[in-house]
Write a protein that holds these residues in place. Structure first.
Motif, PDB file in Angstrom:
ATOM      1  N   ASP A  22       1.920   3.722   2.462  1.00 37.56           N
ATOM      2  CA  ASP A  22       0.974   2.599   2.429  1.00 37.56           C
ATOM      3  C   ASP A  22      -0.343   2.946   1.743  1.00 37.56           C
ATOM      4  O   ASP A  22      -1.207   2.084   1.598  1.00 37.56           O
ATOM      5  CB  ASP A  22       0.660   2.131   3.860  1.00 37.56           C
ATOM      6  N   LEU A  23      -0.514   4.232   1.373  1.00 36.22           N
ATOM      7  CA  LEU A  23      -1.797   4.656   0.809  1.00 36.22           C
ATOM      8  C   LEU A  23      -1.618   5.281  -0.572  1.00 36.22           C
ATOM      9  O   LEU A  23      -0.630   5.986  -0.819  1.00 36.22           O
ATOM     10  CB  LEU A  23      -2.483   5.670   1.742  1.00 36.22           C
ATOM     11  N   GLN A  67     -12.369  -8.048   3.638  1.00 39.20           N
ATOM     12  CA  GLN A  67     -11.293  -7.041   3.669  1.00 39.20           C
ATOM     13  C   GLN A  67     -11.114  -6.435   2.280  1.00 39.20           C
ATOM     14  O   GLN A  67     -10.970  -7.174   1.290  1.00 39.20           O
ATOM     15  CB  GLN A  67      -9.986  -7.690   4.090  1.00 39.20           C
ATOM     16  N   HIS A  69      -9.509  -2.773  -0.072  1.00 39.83           N
ATOM     17  CA  HIS A  69      -8.478  -1.725  -0.027  1.00 39.83           C
ATOM     18  C   HIS A  69      -9.056  -0.351   0.309  1.00 39.83           C
ATOM     19  O   HIS A  69      -8.323   0.605   0.479  1.00 39.83           O
ATOM     20  CB  HIS A  69      -7.694  -1.680  -1.349  1.00 39.83           C
ATOM     21  N   VAL A  71     -10.327   2.988   1.844  1.00 42.50           N
ATOM     22  CA  VAL A  71     -10.092   3.770   3.061  1.00 42.50           C
ATOM     23  C   VAL A  71     -11.128   4.888   3.156  1.00 42.50           C
ATOM     24  O   VAL A  71     -11.840   5.010   4.159  1.00 42.50           O
ATOM     25  CB  VAL A  71      -8.658   4.359   3.097  1.00 42.50           C
ATOM     26  N   HIS A  81      -7.050   4.656  -0.911  1.00 41.05           N
ATOM     27  CA  HIS A  81      -7.076   3.227  -0.580  1.00 41.05           C
ATOM     28  C   HIS A  81      -5.687   2.692  -0.299  1.00 41.05           C
ATOM     29  O   HIS A  81      -4.681   3.347  -0.587  1.00 41.05           O
ATOM     30  CB  HIS A  81      -7.801   2.421  -1.659  1.00 41.05           C
ATOM     31  N   THR A  82      -5.656   1.500   0.246  1.00 39.61           N
ATOM     32  CA  THR A  82      -4.401   0.833   0.589  1.00 39.61           C
ATOM     33  C   THR A  82      -3.602   0.517  -0.674  1.00 39.61           C
ATOM     34  O   THR A  82      -4.174   0.132  -1.696  1.00 39.61           O
ATOM     35  CB  THR A  82      -4.726  -0.509   1.298  1.00 39.61           C
ATOM     36  N   LYS A  83      -2.285   0.643  -0.587  1.00 37.78           N
ATOM     37  CA  LYS A  83      -1.396   0.238  -1.691  1.00 37.78           C
ATOM     38  C   LYS A  83      -1.152  -1.273  -1.559  1.00 37.78           C
ATOM     39  O   LYS A  83      -0.878  -1.752  -0.458  1.00 37.78           O
ATOM     40  CB  LYS A  83      -0.080   0.999  -1.565  1.00 37.78           C
ATOM     41  N   VAL A  84      -1.276  -1.973  -2.662  1.00 36.85           N
ATOM     42  CA  VAL A  84      -1.090  -3.443  -2.625  1.00 36.85           C
ATOM     43  C   VAL A  84      -0.204  -3.887  -3.777  1.00 36.85           C
ATOM     44  O   VAL A  84       0.050  -3.128  -4.708  1.00 36.85           O
ATOM     45  CB  VAL A  84      -2.443  -4.191  -2.772  1.00 36.85           C
ATOM     46  N   ASP A 184      -1.731  -6.910   0.665  1.00 33.50           N
ATOM     47  CA  ASP A 184      -1.305  -5.706   1.390  1.00 33.50           C
ATOM     48  C   ASP A 184       0.083  -5.939   2.008  1.00 33.50           C
ATOM     49  O   ASP A 184       0.682  -7.012   1.825  1.00 33.50           O
ATOM     50  CB  ASP A 184      -2.364  -5.275   2.425  1.00 33.50           C
ATOM     51  N   SER A 185       0.587  -4.946   2.755  1.00 34.08           N
ATOM     52  CA  SER A 185       1.972  -5.027   3.251  1.00 34.08           C
ATOM     53  C   SER A 185       2.156  -6.161   4.264  1.00 34.08           C
ATOM     54  O   SER A 185       3.274  -6.591   4.525  1.00 34.08           O
ATOM     55  CB  SER A 185       2.395  -3.687   3.854  1.00 34.08           C
TER      56      SER A 185
END
Ligand code: C5P
Length: 237
Positions: A22-23, A67, A69, A71, A81-84, A184-185
């Motif tokens: 996820d990152l 919100q 991404h 982190v 950061h978050t994977k999108v 995001d997920s």
């Protein structure tokens, strides 16, 4: 967090996988490009400055409930950061007319707009990032529903309402900027990419001096000096 294989290399950043699905990690590069990659150069330290500036601005926006991404900043050039799934729309926010707005519509450079303008560009280098209206975006399938376009506009205005007064207090006029979003997920639309002088225009409130990538685009010199001043003003130095 382990940095694994390169997923993608863009003009200003490299994107790496990590041991967490996820990152991902963005490595901010020193390269500078303009006019859809036609003008190229490099400035030592530029990547680190954009990483630090983006980190501060993502933290500020998160503290106001936006919100993102973001982190963690891992080191000078790397951000976790978050994977999108990237939404292929560049959301352009304008407070003052300059750049392509003055070129395309003949509005005099420096005109304060009667209200904040939010525009969509198609994120597609091969086509030169053309302007999009809502129907184009839906026909191209860049989003699923009109309410997602409405949400992009709403978030862009909220972000401007936070950033414009923040910078004004620090003696910088936030003239215009470009935002990118992803899903995001959980399917939430969140702010991604970076917020830096590479994709914002800042004019010094007193002198009018340009403190952003226009220094590179227009060959004015002093690019990293200006970016460093933007960071110092954000940090209140
Ligand atoms: O060139 P234009 O006037 O349309 O740019 C508006 C704003 O969006 C500027 O702050 C510019 O830096 C940013 N932008 C960007 N990436 C693009 C197009 C515009 O960061 N591909």
């Amino acid at each position: 967090m382990e940095k694994r294989e390169l997923l993608y290399e863009g003009k200003a950043k490299k994107l790496f996988l990590t041991d967490d699905p996820d990152l991902v990690i963005s490595e901010f590069k020193d390269s500078l490009t303009a006019f859809n990659g036609e003008k190229k150069s490099s400035e030592i330290g530029k990547g680190a400055l954009n990483n630090k500036i983006s980190t501060e601005l993502f933290k500020l926006l998160e503290s106001h409930g936006i919100q993102t991404h973001f982190v963690q900043m891992l080191d000078d050039n790397n951000m976790l950061h978050t994977k999108v799934d990237v939404i292929l729309i560049e959301v352009i926010v304008r407070n003052i007319a300059t750049g392509s707005l003055t070129r395309n519509l003949g509005i005099e450079d420096g005109t304060v707009l009667p209200f904040t303008l939010v525009e969509f560009d198609y994120k597609n280098d091969d086509l030169g990032d053309p302007k999009l209206n809502d129907q184009h975006a839906l026909i191209l399938g860049l989003v699923e529903h009109q309410d997602e376009l409405d949400k992009l506009r709403r978030m862009a205005r909220q972000i401007n309402d936070i950033l414009h007064p923040f910078f004004f207090e620090k003696g910088l006029n936030l003239v215009d900027f470009k935002l990118e979003f992803g899903k995001d997920s959980n399917g939430n639309i969140i702010l991604i990419d970076e917020i830096s002088p590479d994709n914002c225009r800042f004019w010094d409130v007193k002198s009018g001096e340009k403190m952003d990538k226009d220094r590179f685009r227009q060959g004015l010199g002093g690019v990293t000096v200006a970016y460093e001043q933007v960071l110092n003003r954000i940090l209140g130095k």
